[in-house]
Motif scaffolding. Structure first.
Motif: not given
Lengths: 236, 54
Positions: A89-108
């Motif tokens: 779940f450490d790895a899952h939290l890192l994925i969840l906090d991945d900035r480009p992932f979050i930013e790509n969703v928001i800009t999308g």
């Protein structure tokens, strides 16, 4: 293994109460409600919707709320599960906090004017495809983690809970091929009295119920029933 | 972070994994902003100390 459906047990839509035939993998007999767990279409399907410019902030806010809820759940899982598993779940939290992932969703959401569920699935698919191309096997296996995190965010967006979450109060015969870490921690493993698989394998594979529950083998292989019609779905 | 022509954000765990930066690989670290120098010094120290894992 006896896989008779118990009348009080809720079954998935694609598995109507019926007697199931399969290949035995164990000489012992278990009797309990049958739970066939499939991750496909109806589990992760989302409806695509065009949104107006005025709806963009609301969609972004929904996404941010789902991220907060997912983070809270992952931290709860970490506290509840075996310390050896907690690092997943450490790895899952890192994925969840991945900035480009979050930013790509928001800009999308802003650029495509589509609901967050659709944009999230597309962004996650892009990352999963990039990871799947990597030669390193360990990295390629992280695709399943991205899938698990994405599914959890999606479920929080639409208010859906895992159909396994109620395996806490009654014994079950669980048939599945692939259980994600967050699904495993959401069930009471002592209630799974016999793990089964949907594809025959000589020994339990890492994400199968038998392996996760600590059995040396699955008790039976019950092949897939007819698939339900395919809807838009990426992570199943 | 860059490996050859492949550049990814250091804030992206998924991007970093796609770099396939195994042992002995040469990486280039690029920092921008008012505290870029400080960030690069910290990253250099991290590598020199072997991520404080020894």
């Amino acid at each position: 293994m006896t896989g008779m459906a118990n009348s009080s047990e809720k079954l998935t839509a694609v598995d109507p109460p019926a007697r199931r035939a399969g290949v035995p993998g164990h000489r012992r007999v278990a009797e309990a409600g049958l739970r066939v767990f499939l991750k496909q279409a109806h589990d992760d399907s989302v409806v695509e919707r065009e949104i107006s410019p005025a709806e963009v902030p609301r969609e972004i806010a929904r996404f941010e709320s789902a991220l907060i809820a997912t983070r809270r759940q992952l931290r709860e899982f970490q506290q509840e599960c075996d310390p050896a598993v907690a690092s997943i779940f450490d790895a899952h939290l890192l994925i969840l906090d991945d900035r480009p992932f979050i930013e790509n969703v928001i800009t999308g959401i802003e650029n495509r004017r589509r609901n967050v569920e659709v944009v999230l699935q597309d962004v996650a698919r892009g990352f999963m495809q990039a990871l799947a191309r990597v030669k390193d096997e360990y990295v390629r296996e992280r695709v399943a983690d991205v899938q698990d995190v994405t599914r959890r965010i999606l479920h929080n967006l639409v208010g859906r809970r895992s159909s396994l979450a109620d395996i806490k109060s009654k014994d079950v015969v669980l048939v599945a091929n692939d259980l994600a870490p967050s699904e495993i921690v959401s069930i009471d493993k002592s209630r799974v009295i016999a793990p089964g698989a949907r594809r025959a394998a000589p020994r339990p594979v890492p994400r199968s119920p038998a392996y996760q529950i600590g059995h040396s083998r699955c008790w039976a292989c019950i092949p897939s029933a007819a698939r339900s019609p395919r809807r838009r779905s990426d992570s199943g | 972070m860059a490996k050859g022509d492949n550049k990814v954000s250091g804030k992206s765990i998924m991007g970093l994994m796609t770099l396939e930066a195994g042992f002995g690989v040469k990486l280039k670290v690029i920092a921008r902003g008012s505290d870029a120098e400080q960030a690069l010094d910290a990253i250099q120290a991290l590598f020199e100390q072997k991520f404080y894992e020894e």
